[in-house]
Design a protein around this motif. Structure first.
Motif, mmCIF file in Angstrom:
data_model
loop_
_atom_site.group_PDB
_atom_site.id
_atom_site.type_symbol
_atom_site.label_atom_id
_atom_site.label_comp_id
_atom_site.label_asym_id
_atom_site.label_seq_id
_atom_site.Cartn_x
_atom_site.Cartn_y
_atom_site.Cartn_z
ATOM 1 N N GLN A 198 -59.530 -50.563 -36.683
ATOM 2 C CA GLN A 198 -58.582 -50.476 -37.513
ATOM 3 C C GLN A 198 -58.484 -51.527 -38.560
ATOM 4 O O GLN A 198 -58.785 -51.357 -39.775
ATOM 5 N N LYS A 199 -59.146 -52.716 -38.128
ATOM 6 C CA LYS A 199 -59.303 -53.803 -38.925
ATOM 7 C C LYS A 199 -60.475 -53.660 -39.795
ATOM 8 O O LYS A 199 -60.690 -54.062 -40.781
ATOM 9 N N ALA A 200 -61.834 -53.086 -39.229
ATOM 10 C CA ALA A 200 -62.647 -52.976 -39.883
ATOM 11 C C ALA A 200 -62.778 -51.592 -40.681
ATOM 12 O O ALA A 200 -63.830 -51.248 -41.474
ATOM 13 N N ARG A 201 -61.688 -51.005 -40.619
ATOM 14 C CA ARG A 201 -61.679 -49.701 -41.505
ATOM 15 C C ARG A 201 -62.827 -48.653 -41.038
ATOM 16 O O ARG A 201 -63.290 -47.967 -41.854
ATOM 17 N N TRP A 202 -63.029 -48.507 -39.690
ATOM 18 C CA TRP A 202 -64.135 -47.477 -39.418
ATOM 19 C C TRP A 202 -63.611 -46.124 -39.031
ATOM 20 O O TRP A 202 -62.323 -45.867 -38.816
ATOM 21 N N SER A 203 -64.451 -45.367 -39.136
ATOM 22 C CA SER A 203 -64.066 -43.963 -39.052
ATOM 23 C C SER A 203 -63.724 -43.426 -37.541
ATOM 24 O O SER A 203 -63.929 -44.251 -36.404
ATOM 25 N N LEU A 204 -63.337 -42.225 -37.404
ATOM 26 C CA LEU A 204 -62.741 -41.868 -35.915
ATOM 27 C C LEU A 204 -64.085 -41.638 -35.326
ATOM 28 O O LEU A 204 -64.012 -42.019 -33.761
ATOM 29 N N PRO A 205 -65.120 -41.191 -35.631
ATOM 30 C CA PRO A 205 -66.288 -41.074 -34.657
ATOM 31 C C PRO A 205 -66.993 -42.276 -34.107
ATOM 32 O O PRO A 205 -67.408 -42.279 -33.148
ATOM 33 N N GLN A 206 -66.934 -43.657 -35.143
ATOM 34 C CA GLN A 206 -67.198 -44.839 -34.429
ATOM 35 C C GLN A 206 -66.227 -45.304 -33.545
ATOM 36 O O GLN A 206 -66.872 -45.837 -32.563
ATOM 37 N N LEU A 207 -64.961 -45.048 -33.601
ATOM 38 C CA LEU A 207 -63.992 -45.487 -32.571
ATOM 39 C C LEU A 207 -64.321 -44.764 -31.395
ATOM 40 O O LEU A 207 -64.258 -45.012 -30.251
ATOM 41 N N GLY A 208 -64.507 -43.425 -31.634
ATOM 42 C CA GLY A 208 -64.784 -42.439 -30.452
ATOM 43 C C GLY A 208 -66.229 -42.872 -29.686
ATOM 44 O O GLY A 208 -66.068 -42.797 -28.328
ATOM 45 N N LEU A 209 -67.087 -43.126 -30.095
ATOM 46 C CA LEU A 209 -68.531 -43.813 -29.600
ATOM 47 C C LEU A 209 -68.205 -45.250 -28.815
ATOM 48 O O LEU A 209 -68.663 -45.042 -27.797
#
Length: 111
Positions: free
Chosen positions: A68-79
């Protein structure tokens, strides 16, 4: 913010080690002859899975906050989350996360 980054790195390594040890203990427990020393060791290390589960829950929260702090996408979090469930993968993902944070958000990844 660097505290979150360092917490992520430590948790990723701990989750990774627990996952590899747990996988090896399960292989010993279920694939070796009953009563053998290694089979008994695998049976004794069943507690590793409970510890991995609790540490993984903390890892999920920290990975979510970091993404969230890095504003990454959901696929990045999923990985990042799936990596804590596949033995060995988390070490590669942690390395990639560190590289990406240092390149895109150096303020989040100060040493």
């Amino acid at each position: 913010m660097t505290k979150l980054f360092h917490t992520y790195r430590v948790l990723a390594l701990v989750v990774g080690v627990l996952l590899v040890v747990g996988a090896l203990s399960s292989l010993c427990k279920y694939l070796l002859e009953d009563g053998s020393t290694l089979q008994q060791l695998g049976d004794d290390l069943t507690l590793i899975w409970i510890v991995h589960g609790w540490v993984y829950i903390v890892y999920v929260v920290v990975a979510f906050l970091l993404s969230q702090k890095a504003r990454w996408s959901l696929p990045q979090l999923g990985l990042m989350l799936i990596a804590g469930l596949i033995p060995g993968l988390i070490f590669w993902v942690e390395h990639r996360v560190v590289e990406r944070l240092r390149a895109d958000h150096p303020e989040l990844a100060r040493a």
